[in-house]
Design an enzyme around this catalytic site. Structure first.
Site, mmCIF file in Angstrom:
data_model
loop_
_atom_site.group_PDB
_atom_site.id
_atom_site.type_symbol
_atom_site.label_atom_id
_atom_site.label_comp_id
_atom_site.label_asym_id
_atom_site.label_seq_id
_atom_site.Cartn_x
_atom_site.Cartn_y
_atom_site.Cartn_z
ATOM 1 N N VAL A 1 -30.601 -0.133 41.296
ATOM 2 C CA VAL A 1 -30.293 -1.276 40.431
ATOM 3 C C VAL A 1 -31.552 -2.097 40.170
ATOM 4 C CG1 VAL A 1 -28.983 -3.415 40.233
ATOM 5 C CG2 VAL A 1 -27.893 -1.360 41.153
ATOM 6 N N ASP B 1 -44.496 -3.656 -5.096
ATOM 7 C CA ASP B 1 -44.370 -3.867 -6.540
ATOM 8 C C ASP B 1 -45.517 -4.761 -7.006
ATOM 9 O OD1 ASP B 1 -42.169 -2.409 -7.121
ATOM 10 O OD2 ASP B 1 -40.770 -4.071 -7.178
ATOM 11 N N ASP C 1 -37.193 -4.669 -5.980
ATOM 12 C CA ASP C 1 -36.191 -5.642 -6.411
ATOM 13 C C ASP C 1 -35.092 -5.018 -7.248
ATOM 14 O OD1 ASP C 1 -37.654 -5.056 -8.638
ATOM 15 O OD2 ASP C 1 -38.310 -7.093 -9.060
ATOM 16 N N ASP D 1 -35.120 0.837 -6.782
ATOM 17 C CA ASP D 1 -35.879 0.793 -5.529
ATOM 18 C C ASP D 1 -35.017 1.079 -4.300
ATOM 19 O OD1 ASP D 1 -38.289 0.009 -6.794
ATOM 20 O OD2 ASP D 1 -37.561 -2.046 -6.906
ATOM 21 N N ASP E 1 -36.461 -10.931 37.241
ATOM 22 C CA ASP E 1 -36.317 -10.135 36.032
ATOM 23 C C ASP E 1 -35.880 -10.960 34.826
ATOM 24 O OD1 ASP E 1 -36.969 -8.016 37.534
ATOM 25 O OD2 ASP E 1 -35.141 -6.856 37.205
#
Length: 870
Positions: free
Chosen positions: A286, A333, A606, A610, A704
């Site tokens: 664990v 673009d 856009d 596309d 942790d």
């Protein structure tokens, strides 16, 4: 991925009568009976959607990852040994992680729905010789459809008539300027969509005029349908982080199982109680699993997404945040992303010379007046100019020269106009002249206007050629005085015998931030590729201004790309920097070819055209201001300001986030491996089991969680955009992370076991509590040291990451409570430490911190000696 669907017949190269003959139709349309027969044979005019996964199946798929399966096993084992808290924590993390993944995948499947929403609901078709309104889904090939301003084109049409018809095809071509249509025009078979003036395409919008057309394609056979097919066949690729975590999980599973088996076997062989060794092995398993990793990754990405939203980048899929840091190529673009999406006058030729802007007086004033009179752009109350982009630019330039528009319109009221059309490429307006008679003003394509000005001098011709070669849109303006009003303005004579006023070159200029952003990309090792539907000369001119073509890259047209075989294109794709006049499937082909060369691609877009490429790219970036819903649904990120600079800022944030995830893995592996070395080595050294299962789980819970999560807030290192992108095949253990985890983990184990050996040999009754505290303190020293690969903590300062500083302070206080608070002493089986014992634990933690700082000092020294090369 399946190959692209076959291209439809080239209706645009056929005349209207040829198309009618091929479709067995006429200008009167079809009969109702024939339409019904064709509908039954060909199916409805609708997009067909592939079967979708059920929500439950999408949710279950979130638990198929190896690391998730390891964590599930860890949760079960934690429950078996009685650690219910750990079981609950792991379960909550897994459910949260699965829920986020579920919503992202479920939403990602809605791209086709957005395409469907763009289809026209109804259409005006000629059936049995009369115009009738009917659902667009009932249209069939051969139907004759009427179009008017504001209508959505219901299917792919070959135009039969076009009266000043214009359509906005930006959803398909990416170019926002409306396209003038003409039924008489044909185009080459391989002409790009934007040049097919005799066609009107499904899903585009009529912006002006009227017309009729015969339905040439319906449903999935339309250009929209081809894109929908591409979208359904296009698979999303795993992000670099997903690939790295999958590889890490598999390695971790083998390591954890091997070590736990070794510890259990070693303990039993020494005569340790079987149950105690089983609990120790399970506790170690664990502890060895970084159960906080999914939470740290998710929270890091979520925090990064929030920060990107403040930078005007809306993240739709969390893995995209980190993936930006791995990008090696940005395919962008041109219009609106690299440029302003606003035409501007760049050069003016008048009175024998050229200038960057209009000058005052004489011929220059007459040119400014013509630019204002011959157009329909208007000035709003707040001073903004609206209208056709080209006309708005001309009017803005005229106003900028000091023109009084209100006075000009009073002096020269318009009485008639001859609108622009794509055959003449001219527009003419007629005005009353304040001195009597009339004045006609003509503007249009330079070669057409100059041809109507008698024998034009060499100067204007040379200026027009120079401006065109520079990629500017070139217009000429001319005028003519009339004693009497022309009887018929539409006659050819009214646009003859003109007097040239000047030649104007216009351009959609680059954004102010674009060149610096392209340069930042170059420094970061990222190639910028421009993909546009615009003319090659215009695209190349903008690319040179931005520095995209500075390294000798080439410009390729869509027609040239279509003629290239896959092998030849694959060989050349790395050197191409500008693509012009490209078709939808070619964008997808470009992305796929770059990926095959090992590139990690960000693709902006856009339009509907596309969407397939946006889905295929590791990062699909849709435009928030001008983007269609289909593009947004297919994308991983939406730019709220449509600015290329925002992509670059997002890349910087992505690199920071990946660095922070690596820091967490580095910290977690070091601390977890130290616990494994300690428990595994003690029996081999003849020492008693150093830590109880409850100690391992406490250390796991304490170190942790919060400190690891706080690493997500670490700011970017100063050189984050002056280093190359991570290679796609690079693992989490690259750049010495694995070696660091081993040597620091071993050092942590040596210090802890050394303390045990020293204290046990002296008969110290508190040796186990000291070891327990040494382990916690050294891990806090470690997390402070791993904040940077090279920079010292003393340079960074504790204040540069306050969440981490607070987490470390809190963990130290909790450990002191575990040692000195009676309730926790009983629960954790600890004893109060003497000041000397506590000082020993703190001193060993400082020694580990100093060792890591010394390693960073050696790195800095090596980099300085090598001239700054990492």
């Amino acid at each position: 991925m399946d190959g692209p669907s076959p291209p439809p017949p080239a209706w645009h190269r056929l005349s209207p009568d040829e198309v009618l003959a091929a479709l067995r139709s006429s200008r009167q349309g079809l009969s109702s009976a024939e339409a019904a027969t064709r509908l039954a044979r060909d199916g409805p005019n609708a997009l067909v959607e592939a079967p979708r996964r059920s929500p439950f199946a999408i949710f279950l798929s979130q638990f198929s990852d190896v690391l998730v399966l390891i964590l599930l096993a860890a949760a079960v084992l934690s429950g078996v040994i009685g650690d219910v808290e750990d079981t609950v924590v792991i379960a909550v993390i897994l459910v949260l992680n699965a829920s986020i993944g579920f919503f992202q995948e479920y939403r990602a499947e809605n791209a086709l729905a957005a395409l469907k929403a763009m289809a026209a609901p109804t259409a005006l078709a000629r059936r049995d010789g009369a115009l009738v309104a009917l659902p667009a889904a009932e249209l069939v090939a051969g139907d004759v459809v009427a179009l008017e301003a504001g209508a959505v084109v219901p299917a792919d049409l070959r135009l039969l008539e076009a009266a000043r018809l214009a359509a906005n095809e930006s959803a398909l071509t990416g170019e926002s300027v409306p396209v003038e249509k003409s039924a008489a025009l044909t185009a080459a078979a391989d002409a790009p969509l934007g040049d097919r003036r005799g066609m009107a395409y499904s899903g585009t919008v009529v912006t002006g005029g009227r017309g009729t057309g015969v339905v040439a394609a319906v449903g999935m056979a339309t250009e929209f349908g081809r894109i929908a097919g591409l979208l359904q066949r296009t698979e999303e690729v795993s992000t670099p982080l997903q690939k790295r975590l999958a590889d890490f999980s598999k390695r971790l599973a083998v390591f954890v199982l091997g070590v736990c088996a070794l510890v259990f076997a070693a303990g039993v062989s020494r005569g340790e109680p079987l149950l105690e060794m089983l609990l120790t092995a399970v506790s170690l398993a664990v502890a060895a699993v970084p159960e906080a990793l999914p939470a740290v990754v998710t929270i890091s990405l979520a925090l990064g997404a929030l920060k990107m939203a403040r930078l005007k980048a809306l993240v739709r899929r969390l893995p995209a945040v980190e993936t930006l840091g791995s990008v090696t190529v940005i395919c962008s673009d041109k219009t609106g992303t690299l440029t302003m999406n606003k035409m501007r006058v760049e050069e003016v030729y008048c009175d024998g010379r050229s200038a960057d802007a209009l000058e005052g007086g004489g011929a220059w004033s007459r040119l400014a007046e013509a630019m204002a009179l011959c157009g329909d752009a208007r000035v709003a109350a707040d001073g903004t100019v609206s209208g056709d982009p080209t006309e708005a630019a001309l009017l803005s330039a005229a106003l900028g020269s000091g023109l009084d528009l209100a006075r000009l319109e009073r002096l020269y009221p318009r009485v008639e106009e001859l609108p622009f059309d794509s055959e003449r490429k001219l527009m003419t307006t007629l005005h009353r002249h304040p001195e009597g008679g009339y004045l006609s003003v003509t503007k249009g394509a330079a070669e057409n206007v100059l041809a109507r000005c008698g024998e034009p001098p060499a100067g204007p011709l040379a200026a027009a050629e120079r401006q065109a070669a520079a990629g500017l849109r070139v217009l000429a303006l001319a005028s003519r005085r009339w004693a009497e009003r022309p009887a018929e303005l539409a006659r050819a004579e009214t646009e003859a015998g003109l007097t040239l006023l000047g030649v104007v070159g216009l351009l959609d200029p680059p954004r102010a931030t674009a060149r610096a952003s392209v340069e930042t990309c170059r420094e970061a090792g990222i190639k910028t590729v421009m993909i546009t539907g615009d003319h090659p000369l215009t695209a190349a001119a903008i690319a040179r201004r931005l520095g995209i073509l500075e390294d000798g890259g080439e410009v390729m047209q869509g027609s040239e790309l279509a003629a290239l075989g896959e092998e030849e294109f694959s060989r050349r794709v790395s050197g191409i920097r500008v693509y012009a006049r490209v078709a939808p499937e070619q964008k997808l082909r470009i992305v796929t070819a770059l990926q095959a060369r090992g590139e990690v691609v960000a693709m902006t877009g856009d339009g509907v055209n596309d969407a397939p490429a946006l889905r295929r790219a590791e990062i699909g970036v849709a435009m928030g201001l001008s983007g269609t819903d289909a593009a947004k649904e297919a994308s991983a990120m939406v730019l709220l300001d449509d600015d290329f600079a925002t992509i670059v800022a997002a890349v910087r944030e992505g690199r920071r986030l990946y660095d922070n995830i690596r820091r967490f893995v580095k910290y977690q592996l070091t601390t977890n491996s130290a616990e494994v070395w300690i428990v595994a080595a003690a029996p081999l050294l003849g020492l008693p089991i150093p830590l109880l299962p409850i100690h391992i789980l406490w250390v796991n819970l304490l170190t942790d969680g919060l400190p690891g999560l706080a690493l997500a807030a670490e700011p970017a290192e100063r050189d984050v955009m002056r280093r190359g992108p991570r290679p796609p095949e690079e693992g989490l253990f690259a750049h010495g992370l694995g070696f660091f985890a081993v040597w620091v983990g071993v050092l942590m184990a040596v210090l802890t076991l050394g303390a045990q050996l020293f204290l046990v040999s002296r008969g110290d009754a508190h040796w186990r509590t000291v070891m327990f505290t040494v382990l916690v303190f050294t891990q806090m020293g470690n997390v402070l040291a791993v904040r940077s690969e090279r920079e010292s903590l003393f340079t960074q300062g504790l204040g540069s990451n306050l969440p981490l500083t607070g987490a470390v302070a809190g963990m130290v206080l909790l450990q002191l409570a575990a040692v000195y608070a009676p309730p926790l002493q009983r629960a954790l089986k600890t004893e109060a430490l003497a000041p000397g014992e506590l000082a020993l634990a703190a001193g060993l933690a400082a020694a580990l911190f100093g060792a890591v700082e010394a390693e960073k000092w050696l790195k800095r020294r090596r980099i300085a000696r090598s001239g700054g090369i990492r």
